[in-house]
Design an enzyme around this catalytic site. Structure first.
Site, PDB file in Angstrom:
ATOM      1  NE  ARG A  30      -3.981  -2.174   1.786  1.00  0.00           N
ATOM      2  CZ  ARG A  30      -4.670  -2.606   0.752  1.00  0.00           C
ATOM      3  NH1 ARG A  30      -4.734  -1.890  -0.345  1.00  0.00           N
ATOM      4  NH2 ARG A  30      -5.334  -3.744   0.797  1.00  0.00           N
ATOM      5  CG  ASP A  31       1.486   5.556  -2.310  1.00  0.00           C
ATOM      6  OD1 ASP A  31       1.572   6.464  -1.458  1.00  0.00           O
ATOM      7  OD2 ASP A  31       2.069   5.588  -3.402  1.00  0.00           O
ATOM      8  CB  ILE A  32       3.175   5.749   3.050  1.00  0.00           C
ATOM      9  CG1 ILE A  32       4.120   6.617   2.227  1.00  0.00           C
ATOM     10  CG2 ILE A  32       3.795   4.401   3.381  1.00  0.00           C
ATOM     11  CD1 ILE A  32       5.350   7.064   2.984  1.00  0.00           C
ATOM     12  CG  ASN A  88       4.204   8.636 -12.141  1.00  0.00           C
ATOM     13  OD1 ASN A  88       3.348   8.841 -12.979  1.00  0.00           O
ATOM     14  ND2 ASN A  88       3.947   8.637 -10.849  1.00  0.00           N
ATOM     15  CD  GLU A  96       6.725  12.203  -5.602  1.00  0.00           C
ATOM     16  OE1 GLU A  96       6.607  11.523  -4.563  1.00  0.00           O
ATOM     17  OE2 GLU A  96       5.955  13.137  -5.888  1.00  0.00           O
ATOM     18  CB  VAL A  97      10.638   5.998  -5.377  1.00  0.00           C
ATOM     19  CG1 VAL A  97      11.579   4.864  -4.988  1.00  0.00           C
ATOM     20  CG2 VAL A  97      10.102   6.708  -4.137  1.00  0.00           C
ATOM     21  CG  HIS A 101       6.931   2.919  -8.264  1.00  0.00           C
ATOM     22  ND1 HIS A 101       8.122   3.577  -8.512  1.00  0.00           N
ATOM     23  CD2 HIS A 101       6.030   3.883  -7.968  1.00  0.00           C
ATOM     24  CE1 HIS A 101       7.943   4.885  -8.378  1.00  0.00           C
ATOM     25  NE2 HIS A 101       6.669   5.092  -8.054  1.00  0.00           N
ATOM     26  CG  HIS A 103       1.484   4.665  -8.901  1.00  0.00           C
ATOM     27  ND1 HIS A 103       1.566   5.243  -7.660  1.00  0.00           N
ATOM     28  CD2 HIS A 103       2.614   5.019  -9.557  1.00  0.00           C
ATOM     29  CE1 HIS A 103       2.692   5.931  -7.561  1.00  0.00           C
ATOM     30  NE2 HIS A 103       3.345   5.806  -8.707  1.00  0.00           N
TER      31      HIS A 103
END
Length: 116
Positions: A30-32, A88, A96-97, A101, A103
């Site tokens: 899960r995304d924080i 992304n 951003e990371v 990944h 989403h």
């Protein structure tokens, strides 16, 4: 990659995450900072900076990542109303990371793809 990659540290168990699915090659958690009622990140355990690098470097693993994302969407109950699967890539793409990944977003209408 190294100790500075957030997602590599999650894979290594150094940083906690709410895991929703794990295979030999992928991890979903899960995304924080969720942007939808369901917001799960699906990553390969092996480090690749972005989806283009993954696709060129290991197309089979890229397929495994997509398959894992599809199972997550099904497990999260998103197949009926639909969901968004998003990568992304690079700074202009909003990455951003810098560990590839996907989403998996859903659970409510998501609106337009790009807001201006």
């Amino acid at each position: 990659m190294g100790s500075d990659c957030l997602f590599c540290r999650i894979v290594a168990g150094e940083i906690p995450a709410t895991i929703v699915r794990e295979t030999d090659t992928t991890l979903a958690f899960r995304d924080i900072s969720p942007k939808a009622p369901v917001h799960v990140l699906v990553i390969p355990k092996e480090h690749y900076a972005d989806v283009a690098t993954l696709g060129q470097g290991d197309p089979g693993l890229a397929g495994e990542l997509l398959a894992a994302a599809a199972v997550v969407a099904e497990d999260e109950g998103l197949l009926g109303d639909g969901y968004r699967l998003m990568f992304n890539t690079g700074a202009y793409g909003g990455q951003e990371v810098f560990h590839v990944h996907a989403h998996v977003l859903g659970g409510a209408p998501l609106g337009p793809m790009i807001c201006r």
